[in-house]
Structures are given as C-alpha cells and as structure tokens.
Design a protein around this motif. Structure first.
Motif, mmCIF file in Angstrom:
data_model
loop_
_atom_site.group_PDB
_atom_site.id
_atom_site.type_symbol
_atom_site.label_atom_id
_atom_site.label_comp_id
_atom_site.label_asym_id
_atom_site.label_seq_id
_atom_site.Cartn_x
_atom_site.Cartn_y
_atom_site.Cartn_z
ATOM 1 N N MET A 1 0.826 -1.202 0.000
ATOM 2 C CA MET A 1 0.000 0.000 0.000
ATOM 3 C C MET A 1 0.863 1.256 0.000
ATOM 4 S SD MET A 1 -2.251 1.666 2.966
ATOM 5 C CE MET A 1 -0.660 2.207 3.539
ATOM 6 N N LEU A 2 1.934 1.259 0.805
ATOM 7 C CA LEU A 2 2.835 2.414 0.818
ATOM 8 C C LEU A 2 3.561 2.569 -0.500
ATOM 9 C CD1 LEU A 2 4.522 2.548 4.343
ATOM 10 C CD2 LEU A 2 2.663 3.938 3.437
ATOM 11 N N VAL A 3 3.960 1.448 -1.109
ATOM 12 C CA VAL A 3 4.626 1.510 -2.419
ATOM 13 C C VAL A 3 3.695 2.110 -3.460
ATOM 14 C CG1 VAL A 3 5.601 0.118 -4.288
ATOM 15 C CG2 VAL A 3 6.184 -0.404 -1.917
ATOM 16 N N PHE A 4 2.451 1.641 -3.487
ATOM 17 C CA PHE A 4 1.490 2.171 -4.460
ATOM 18 C C PHE A 4 1.139 3.624 -4.151
ATOM 19 C CE2 PHE A 4 -0.145 -2.420 -4.942
ATOM 20 C CZ PHE A 4 0.826 -2.673 -5.891
ATOM 21 N N SER A 5 1.032 3.950 -2.881
ATOM 22 C CA SER A 5 0.703 5.319 -2.503
ATOM 23 C C SER A 5 1.789 6.287 -2.959
ATOM 24 C CB SER A 5 0.505 5.414 -0.989
ATOM 25 O OG SER A 5 0.144 6.718 -0.601
ATOM 26 N N ALA A 6 3.053 5.895 -2.791
ATOM 27 C CA ALA A 6 4.153 6.738 -3.261
ATOM 28 C C ALA A 6 4.131 6.866 -4.777
ATOM 29 C CB ALA A 6 5.479 6.154 -2.798
ATOM 30 N N GLY A 7 3.806 5.773 -5.463
ATOM 31 C CA GLY A 7 3.712 5.848 -6.925
ATOM 32 C C GLY A 7 2.582 6.749 -7.385
ATOM 33 N N LEU A 8 1.453 6.696 -6.700
ATOM 34 C CA LEU A 8 0.335 7.574 -7.063
ATOM 35 C C LEU A 8 0.684 9.043 -6.851
ATOM 36 C CD1 LEU A 8 -2.613 5.506 -5.538
ATOM 37 C CD2 LEU A 8 -2.187 5.898 -7.967
ATOM 38 N N ASP A 9 1.448 9.320 -5.804
ATOM 39 C CA ASP A 9 1.832 10.704 -5.535
ATOM 40 C C ASP A 9 2.715 11.273 -6.634
ATOM 41 O OD1 ASP A 9 0.410 10.597 -3.222
ATOM 42 O OD2 ASP A 9 2.142 10.319 -1.900
ATOM 43 N N SER A 10 3.425 10.415 -7.352
ATOM 44 C CA SER A 10 4.348 10.895 -8.385
ATOM 45 C C SER A 10 3.670 11.121 -9.735
ATOM 46 C CB SER A 10 5.494 9.887 -8.565
ATOM 47 O OG SER A 10 5.015 8.660 -9.089
#
Length: 308
Positions: free
Chosen positions: A188-197
């Motif tokens: 979830m944190l990995v995807f969340s960081a990707g969405l932020d970019s």
C-alpha cells in the motif's frame, strides 16, 4: 616562458584531483565493507554452501558421501509429499498475491492526498507489517481457535462448532487472511508513493477530453504506476513462495499436510529428520523456482512497465 608555465598548470591541478578521487574511493569501500562482508557471510555464503550440500548425503551425525543428483532424483520422483507441498505453496501464492494487490491498491487510491488524516491511515495500515510475524500469528491462532473471539462472535449468529483450523479449506483461508493482514500495508505504501508521483495535469487533461473515472484509471493510473506494480510483484512473489511462519504457528502444517509449504517441508527434512542433504536439495529447487519466475518477470516487464 608563458606557454610552458601554462602547460604545467593542468599537471599541478590533476594530481590533487586524482588523490582526492582515490581518497573518496577508499572511503566508499570502507563504508561498503561492513555490508559487503555481511552479505558474503550471511547470504551468499550460506546459499553456496546449501547448493553444495544438496549433492551429498549429509546427516547431522554420521558419515557424509557424495551422491550427485541423488537427492534431487529421490525428492522429485519418489517423494509424493514434496509435490503436495509444492501444490500447497502454489495455492497460497495464487490466493495471496492477487488479493494483496487488490487490497493494497484499493486502499492506496482511497487514501489519496485529498482525504483527511492520510498520515494516520498510512500508519495504521502499515503497522502490522512492522510487527513480528510470529507474534501476529500467535494472536490470530488465539482468535480463531474453537474457544476464541471469532467462535464467540459466530455463536451470536447461531453458528456452533466454529473451528476453521480443523478443516483443510478453513486452515488455508486463515493463513491467507492472516498473511494479507500482515503484509498488505507494505505494498500500500509503495502504491501510494507511486500515485503521488503521477502529475495531476494528466488527469485534468483527460477529464477535459471526456474520460471517465475508469478510463483515467486504465489509461493513466495503471501505466504510470507500472514501475511500482512491477517492484511490488517481484517482492511479493518472492515472499509468498517462502511462506513459513504463518502455517508453522497457526496450523503446524495441518490438518494432515494440507498447509505444509515447501519451506516447512525443508525445515522438517533438515531439522526434524536431520537429513541436511535432502533439505538443501529442496532449498535449491525452491531457489531455482524463484529465480526463474523473477527472471521471467524482468524479461516481461519491458513490454508493460513504463518508466517515463
């Protein structure tokens, strides 16, 4: 004279530059040395030793002898329990990995930058991933045992004899659910960081062109998130194939051998039957399976992962 003096200037400045580069190189190697030595001693060394031991009859006590491919032939052709553990492991992987991705990606999209308390949600969802897995498994075993909390809740609805660990389907279901609870926060944190970019302008332009939510997700979110998805896929598959603590603590591999995984079988051969050669052969086969799957992922990612 001026020309000669000018020509000598690069040599006087180059020497300090080379000396500085050598000092930086020595400093870099000094910082890398502890990690490198740790990798050699605790990762690469044991891997090489395990592969070597796999070609020997290697009891804990007694004479050791070279058997060549004997351990592999015995395990692959004359040990039906090995193939059952392979099936159990594959079943866990097939159930766990897609569910992990759906849950992690869905929650990552939900805790978008617009939601209040985003940091708190991130912390709460990630908390199980940083707690000891054995402790989590012990708590879950207390919850799902016949006199546990879940049995009491089931009794409120008239369900008697609640004991999911007593059936093959229920035991694997509990292991998968507990593993999801333990591990989805990392992805979830990995995807969340990707969405932020992902630039917000892409969504604005798509909206102006009349793209709906699904088209924006399919044509913008997934392609832009593909590097994060690829990383999470590789790491999650590697972890899933090595599942051990959850079935070991929750079910002990039962009922029967319905939840005995490859790593559990490896443990039993090596540390209960004291056949280190056979255990190392199982470890080598598992290593080969993971290596092949990872290599296929790296080859295939060229077609669907977008880094720009």
């Amino acid at each position: 004279m001026t020309t000669a003096r000018t020509r000598r200037e690069p040599s006087t400045t180059a020497a300090p530059s080379r000396a500085s580069a050598r000092r930086e190189a020595r400093a870099a190697w000094g910082f890398l040395a502890p990690s490198g030595l740790g990798f050699l001693a605790f990762t690469l060394g044991p891997i090489v030793a395990s592969i070597v031991i796999a070609f020997f009859a290697w009891p804990v006590v007694g004479e050791r002898s070279f058997t060549g491919l004997g351990n592999f032939i015995t395990i692959l052709t004359a040990d039906p329990m090995f193939w059952r553990t392979v099936g159990n492991t594959l079943l866990f992987v097939v159930l766990y990995v897609p569910l992990n991705f759906v849950l992690a990606l869905g929650l990552a999209i939900w805790i978008s930058p617009r939601i209040r308390g985003r940091g708190l949600y991130r912390m709460l969802f990630f908390l199980p991933a940083v707690t000891p897995i054995v402790a989590n498994a012990l708590v879950w075993r207390l919850l799902v045992q016949p006199n546990g909390v879940f049995a009491d809740i089931a009794g409120w609805f008239g369900i008697e004899g609640f004991n999911p660990l007593g059936t093959e389907t229920g035991a694997m279901t509990v292991i998968v659910v507990m593993s999801l609870w333990q591990g989805f926060g990392y992805n979830m944190l990995v995807f969340s960081a990707g969405l932020d970019s992902i630039p917000e302008q892409l969504y604005e332009a798509a909206s102006l062109d009349g793209a709906g939510a699904f088209r924006r997700f399919w044509n913008i979110t997934l392609p832009m998130l593909s590097p994060s998805i690829f990383f999470a896929t590789v790491m999650t598959l590697i972890t899933a194939f090595q599942v051990f603590a959850q079935p070991y603590v929750l079910t002990g591999g039962g009922p029967g051998i319905s939840t005995t995984t490859m790593v559990m079988y490896l443990y039993q051969r090596g540390f209960q039957l004291f056949d280190l050669g056979a255990a190392s052969a199982v470890a080598t086969i598992l290593f080969a399976i993971i290596a092949v799957i990872t290599a296929v992922q790296f080859i295939g990612q060229r077609k669907w992962v977008h880094y720009e």
